[in-house]
Design a protein around this motif. Structure first.
Motif, PDB file in Angstrom:
ATOM      1  N   ALA A   1      36.083  36.168  49.116  1.00  0.00           N
ATOM      2  CA  ALA A   1      35.920  34.819  48.573  1.00  0.00           C
ATOM      3  C   ALA A   1      35.615  34.826  47.076  1.00  0.00           C
ATOM      4  O   ALA A   1      36.021  33.914  46.354  1.00  0.00           O
ATOM      5  CB  ALA A   1      34.807  34.088  49.317  1.00  0.00           C
ATOM      6  N   GLY A   2      34.904  35.847  46.576  1.00  0.00           N
ATOM      7  CA  GLY A   2      34.559  35.871  45.162  1.00  0.00           C
ATOM      8  C   GLY A   2      35.779  35.956  44.261  1.00  0.00           C
ATOM      9  O   GLY A   2      35.959  35.147  43.354  1.00  0.00           O
ATOM     10  N   ASP A   3      36.639  36.955  44.518  1.00  0.00           N
ATOM     11  CA  ASP A   3      37.860  37.090  43.722  1.00  0.00           C
ATOM     12  C   ASP A   3      38.785  35.893  43.911  1.00  0.00           C
ATOM     13  O   ASP A   3      39.451  35.449  42.968  1.00  0.00           O
ATOM     14  CB  ASP A   3      38.601  38.376  44.098  1.00  0.00           C
ATOM     15  N   LEU A   4      38.821  35.366  45.134  1.00  0.00           N
ATOM     16  CA  LEU A   4      39.645  34.189  45.381  1.00  0.00           C
ATOM     17  C   LEU A   4      39.124  32.999  44.586  1.00  0.00           C
ATOM     18  O   LEU A   4      39.903  32.164  44.115  1.00  0.00           O
ATOM     19  CB  LEU A   4      39.675  33.864  46.877  1.00  0.00           C
ATOM     20  N   GLY A   5      37.818  32.920  44.414  1.00  0.00           N
ATOM     21  CA  GLY A   5      37.242  31.844  43.615  1.00  0.00           C
ATOM     22  C   GLY A   5      37.699  31.914  42.161  1.00  0.00           C
ATOM     23  O   GLY A   5      38.054  30.899  41.566  1.00  0.00           O
ATOM     24  N   PHE A   6      37.688  33.122  41.575  1.00  0.00           N
ATOM     25  CA  PHE A   6      38.178  33.283  40.204  1.00  0.00           C
ATOM     26  C   PHE A   6      39.650  32.897  40.115  1.00  0.00           C
ATOM     27  O   PHE A   6      40.067  32.185  39.195  1.00  0.00           O
ATOM     28  CB  PHE A   6      38.003  34.734  39.740  1.00  0.00           C
ATOM     29  N   TYR A   7      40.445  33.373  41.055  1.00  0.00           N
ATOM     30  CA  TYR A   7      41.872  33.065  41.052  1.00  0.00           C
ATOM     31  C   TYR A   7      42.099  31.566  41.238  1.00  0.00           C
ATOM     32  O   TYR A   7      42.937  30.963  40.555  1.00  0.00           O
ATOM     33  CB  TYR A   7      42.566  33.831  42.178  1.00  0.00           C
ATOM     34  N   ASN A   8      41.333  30.964  42.135  1.00  0.00           N
ATOM     35  CA  ASN A   8      41.506  29.549  42.446  1.00  0.00           C
ATOM     36  C   ASN A   8      41.212  28.663  41.247  1.00  0.00           C
ATOM     37  O   ASN A   8      41.858  27.628  41.061  1.00  0.00           O
ATOM     38  CB  ASN A   8      40.599  29.159  43.614  1.00  0.00           C
TER      39      ASN A   8
ATOM     40  N   VAL B   1      54.394  38.587  45.559  1.00  0.00           N
ATOM     41  CA  VAL B   1      52.940  38.461  45.676  1.00  0.00           C
ATOM     42  C   VAL B   1      52.342  39.702  46.332  1.00  0.00           C
ATOM     43  O   VAL B   1      51.340  40.258  45.856  1.00  0.00           O
ATOM     44  CB  VAL B   1      52.580  37.196  46.485  1.00  0.00           C
ATOM     45  N   VAL B   2      52.929  40.136  47.425  1.00  0.00           N
ATOM     46  CA  VAL B   2      52.416  41.314  48.128  1.00  0.00           C
ATOM     47  C   VAL B   2      52.493  42.553  47.238  1.00  0.00           C
ATOM     48  O   VAL B   2      51.542  43.340  47.150  1.00  0.00           O
ATOM     49  CB  VAL B   2      53.192  41.535  49.448  1.00  0.00           C
ATOM     50  N   ALA B   3      53.625  42.715  46.543  1.00  0.00           N
ATOM     51  CA  ALA B   3      53.769  43.860  45.642  1.00  0.00           C
ATOM     52  C   ALA B   3      52.761  43.780  44.495  1.00  0.00           C
ATOM     53  O   ALA B   3      52.117  44.775  44.136  1.00  0.00           O
ATOM     54  CB  ALA B   3      55.187  43.916  45.095  1.00  0.00           C
ATOM     55  N   GLY B   4      52.586  42.580  43.942  1.00  0.00           N
ATOM     56  CA  GLY B   4      51.666  42.423  42.826  1.00  0.00           C
ATOM     57  C   GLY B   4      50.209  42.615  43.191  1.00  0.00           C
ATOM     58  O   GLY B   4      49.389  42.987  42.341  1.00  0.00           O
ATOM     59  N   SER B   5      49.852  42.376  44.462  1.00  0.00           N
ATOM     60  CA  SER B   5      48.451  42.489  44.881  1.00  0.00           C
ATOM     61  C   SER B   5      47.914  43.904  44.741  1.00  0.00           C
ATOM     62  O   SER B   5      46.695  44.113  44.768  1.00  0.00           O
ATOM     63  CB  SER B   5      48.294  42.004  46.328  1.00  0.00           C
ATOM     64  N   THR B   6      48.793  44.872  44.559  1.00  0.00           N
ATOM     65  CA  THR B   6      48.353  46.246  44.308  1.00  0.00           C
ATOM     66  C   THR B   6      47.486  46.312  43.060  1.00  0.00           C
ATOM     67  O   THR B   6      46.593  47.165  42.953  1.00  0.00           O
ATOM     68  CB  THR B   6      49.582  47.176  44.141  1.00  0.00           C
ATOM     69  N   TRP B   7      47.732  45.413  42.119  1.00  0.00           N
ATOM     70  CA  TRP B   7      46.982  45.378  40.852  1.00  0.00           C
ATOM     71  C   TRP B   7      45.959  44.241  40.818  1.00  0.00           C
ATOM     72  O   TRP B   7      45.606  43.751  39.752  1.00  0.00           O
ATOM     73  CB  TRP B   7      47.960  45.261  39.692  1.00  0.00           C
ATOM     74  N   GLY B   8      45.481  43.815  41.977  1.00  0.00           N
ATOM     75  CA  GLY B   8      44.430  42.813  42.035  1.00  0.00           C
ATOM     76  C   GLY B   8      44.929  41.396  41.793  1.00  0.00           C
ATOM     77  O   GLY B   8      46.127  41.113  41.898  1.00  0.00           O
ATOM     78  N   ILE B   9      44.010  40.494  41.440  1.00  0.00           N
ATOM     79  CA  ILE B   9      44.386  39.085  41.322  1.00  0.00           C
ATOM     80  C   ILE B   9      45.326  38.848  40.139  1.00  0.00           C
ATOM     81  O   ILE B   9      46.181  37.969  40.185  1.00  0.00           O
ATOM     82  CB  ILE B   9      43.148  38.174  41.207  1.00  0.00           C
ATOM     83  N   THR B  10      45.205  39.657  39.075  1.00  0.00           N
ATOM     84  CA  THR B  10      46.136  39.511  37.957  1.00  0.00           C
ATOM     85  C   THR B  10      47.536  39.934  38.374  1.00  0.00           C
ATOM     86  O   THR B  10      48.541  39.315  37.980  1.00  0.00           O
ATOM     87  CB  THR B  10      45.670  40.346  36.753  1.00  0.00           C
ATOM     88  N   GLY B  11      47.635  40.981  39.190  1.00  0.00           N
ATOM     89  CA  GLY B  11      48.928  41.419  39.696  1.00  0.00           C
ATOM     90  C   GLY B  11      49.577  40.371  40.574  1.00  0.00           C
ATOM     91  O   GLY B  11      50.802  40.185  40.538  1.00  0.00           O
ATOM     92  N   VAL B  12      48.775  39.656  41.368  1.00  0.00           N
ATOM     93  CA  VAL B  12      49.302  38.575  42.207  1.00  0.00           C
ATOM     94  C   VAL B  12      49.909  37.481  41.319  1.00  0.00           C
ATOM     95  O   VAL B  12      51.013  36.988  41.573  1.00  0.00           O
ATOM     96  CB  VAL B  12      48.201  37.992  43.108  1.00  0.00           C
TER      97      VAL B  12
ATOM     98  N   ARG C   1      42.376  40.436  51.225  1.00  0.00           N
ATOM     99  CA  ARG C   1      42.192  41.761  50.623  1.00  0.00           C
ATOM    100  C   ARG C   1      40.947  41.875  49.764  1.00  0.00           C
ATOM    101  O   ARG C   1      40.306  42.929  49.721  1.00  0.00           O
ATOM    102  CB  ARG C   1      43.418  42.130  49.777  1.00  0.00           C
ATOM    103  N   PHE C   2      40.597  40.795  49.067  1.00  0.00           N
ATOM    104  CA  PHE C   2      39.553  40.911  48.055  1.00  0.00           C
ATOM    105  C   PHE C   2      38.332  40.014  48.291  1.00  0.00           C
ATOM    106  O   PHE C   2      37.334  40.157  47.595  1.00  0.00           O
ATOM    107  CB  PHE C   2      40.142  40.618  46.670  1.00  0.00           C
TER     108      PHE C   2
END
Length: 492
Positions: free
Chosen positions: A246-253, A377-388, A243-244
């Protein structure tokens, strides 16, 4: 000659000594892990980490299939003949080879899934780790069976240390994500060499007269459970990557690596110590229950309270560990810390499932929790990586009481004692989290000062906890475990 497990007599001493060695090794290993995060986060960018996370999130399930639950099957078996051990070695090696070939061939499909061409070379380079880890599986299992915890700890320190050196050297040379790839491969190779050297045996030709059917059935159920758990645990990375990007995934990772991976490295070795002990105590209900209660107390008043402090002081932790450029990771870290605390409370249930041989029940329980986690996780992804990350925290909070209820229906379990003990732990953890958050508000402009004040606040929390009789008894029990472990270690 059969490979026999240590006798029940003296298990307390072995467990204490093994616990001391294992935890000492893990403290150093966590230091290496944190150093890796701190150094490489300053040499590489979020896209590099996101790219590696994309690959690991999908092909990492192969590591579970490569093991196929056979390491745990070998550890919990009362007797394991040389022929059985050899057969298990070749099964794990063959599974690793097949999976390596599958990843080599399927890398373009993985790249198409993420719409990221650089995934192809990364996936193909990491394919070799399946073969290396497959060959190492039964060496590790054999050392655990024989309670060779010093050998395991040494191997588990040398491998990531060597891998970190290679990763940093390549990162300094400007190799980008290849530094992370080389780090993974180096760790697998060094670990295989060291575990094989400590075990001091070479596999023979497969022995058709040595039965492995029961071991395969145990492993099949456990592997199915682990696949479910892996899919659920990596749904966050997959959803963010899709959804977002590699950049956002990098922050989350980075938040995930800083908290969840580190916490897993602290929890996993406790299974190494607990499983062989609980397996020998399966017929002694009282001693079994006492060991489980002590396990929850030890994990709770150390790890659970510790991650609660991290949840409260998430911003200064990120500033000190990763740097200002990674500040977007702070809210992710906070929610992942809450999830980690709840998952740790439920962790002793995993010991019970394995020690009692209830892998089929574990699979059914894991199916339910996997569905819950993926939905959150799917429901939280509505609010981006913090929601996940918040979704994962909600799922973990539901998982703990469900684990107690589910397991108590299948086997004798001190459920009431575990629930009351967990509530006391959570009360202390909540105060620790409040101390961490209060420190971030009280000190301005100095993340180091904030962390110092948070640590002082944690000491005050423990001092206050000692004034509550039930909590004081819990802490005295934990201290007794630590003293026993240290005395056994010193007396070796």
């Amino acid at each position: 000659m059969p490979s026999s497990a240590p006798p029940a007599a003296g298990l307390g001493a072995r467990a204490a000594r093994g616990g001391a060695v294992t935890m000492a090794g893990q403290v150093v290993r966590i230091g290496i892990q944190v150093l890796s995060v701190v150094l490489l986060a300053r040499l590489l960018d979020p896209h590099d980490y996101g790219l590696l996370a994309m690959v690991l999130a999908v092909i990492g399930v192969g590591e579970i299939l490569r093991d196929f639950g056979l390491s745990s099957a070998a550890i919990q078996a009362p007797e394991l003949s040389r022929g059985q051990r050899t057969n298990l070695f070749w099964i794990n090696t063959a599974l690793g080879a097949v999976l390596a070939l599958a990843v080599l061939a399927g890398a373009p499909l993985l790249a198409a899934l993420y719409d990221e061409p650089d995934v192809v070379p990364v996936a193909r380079a990491l394919a070799v780790t399946f073969l290396l880890n497959g060959m190492a599986t039964q060496y590790r299992a054999d050392l655990v069976r024989r309670m060779r915890f010093s050998a395991l700890a040494t191997s588990d320190l040398a491998a990531p240390a060597a891998a970190l050196a290679v990763g940093v050297a390549l990162a300094l040379a400007g190799q980008g994500y290849w530094a992370l790839v080389a780090q993974q491969v180096t760790q697998a190779l060094v670990l295989l060499v060291m575990l094989g050297g400590w075990a001091r045996w070479l596999p023979r030709l497969p022995d058709r007269s040595a039965p492995v059917g029961a071991l395969l059935r145990f492993g099949r159920n456990l592997a199915a459970t682990q696949v479910l758990g892996y899919v659920a645990n990596n749904a966050d990375s997959f959803v963010i990557g899709r959804r977002f990007g590699a950049g956002d995934l990098g922050f989350y990772n980075r938040g995930y690596q800083l908290l969840t991976t580190t916490l897993s490295q602290l929890r996993a070795p406790t299974t190494t110590v607990a499983l062989p002990v609980l397996s020998r105590l399966s017929d002694d209900t009282d001693r079994f229950a006492q060991y489980v209660r002590r396990g929850q107390q030890t994990l709770g008043y150390t790890l659970v309270v510790g991650v609660a402090l991290v949840a409260g002081a998430a911003e200064p932790v990120v500033r000190v560990a990763l740097g200002e450029q990674w500040l977007a990771t702070a809210p992710v870290l906070r929610f992942l810390a809450i999830a980690g605390a709840m998952q740790t409370l439920a962790y002793v249930g995993f010991w019970v499932y394995l020690a009692r041989g209830l892998t089929a029940d574990l699979f059914r329980y894991s199916t339910v929790t996997a569905v819950v986690k993926i939905a959150c996780v799917v429901a939280g992804s509505t609010w981006g990586i913090t929601g996940v990350a918040a979704g994962i925290a909600v799922a973990a909070s539901l998982e703990w009481p469900l684990s107690i209820w589910w397991l108590s229906r299948r086997t004798p379990l001190p459920a009431r004692a575990l629930v009351l003990g967990a509530l006391r732990i959570l009360a202390v953890a909540s105060l620790a989290g409040a101390a961490g958050y209060g420190a971030t508000l009280a000190v301005h402009g100095s993340p180091v000062g904030q962390l110092a004040l948070a640590t002082l606040g944690l000491a005050v929390v423990y001092a206050l906890a000692l004034t509550v009789p039930p909590v004081r008894r819990d802490l005295q029990a934990v201290l007794a475990v630590v003293r026993t472990a240290l005395s056994r270690r010193a007396g070796r």
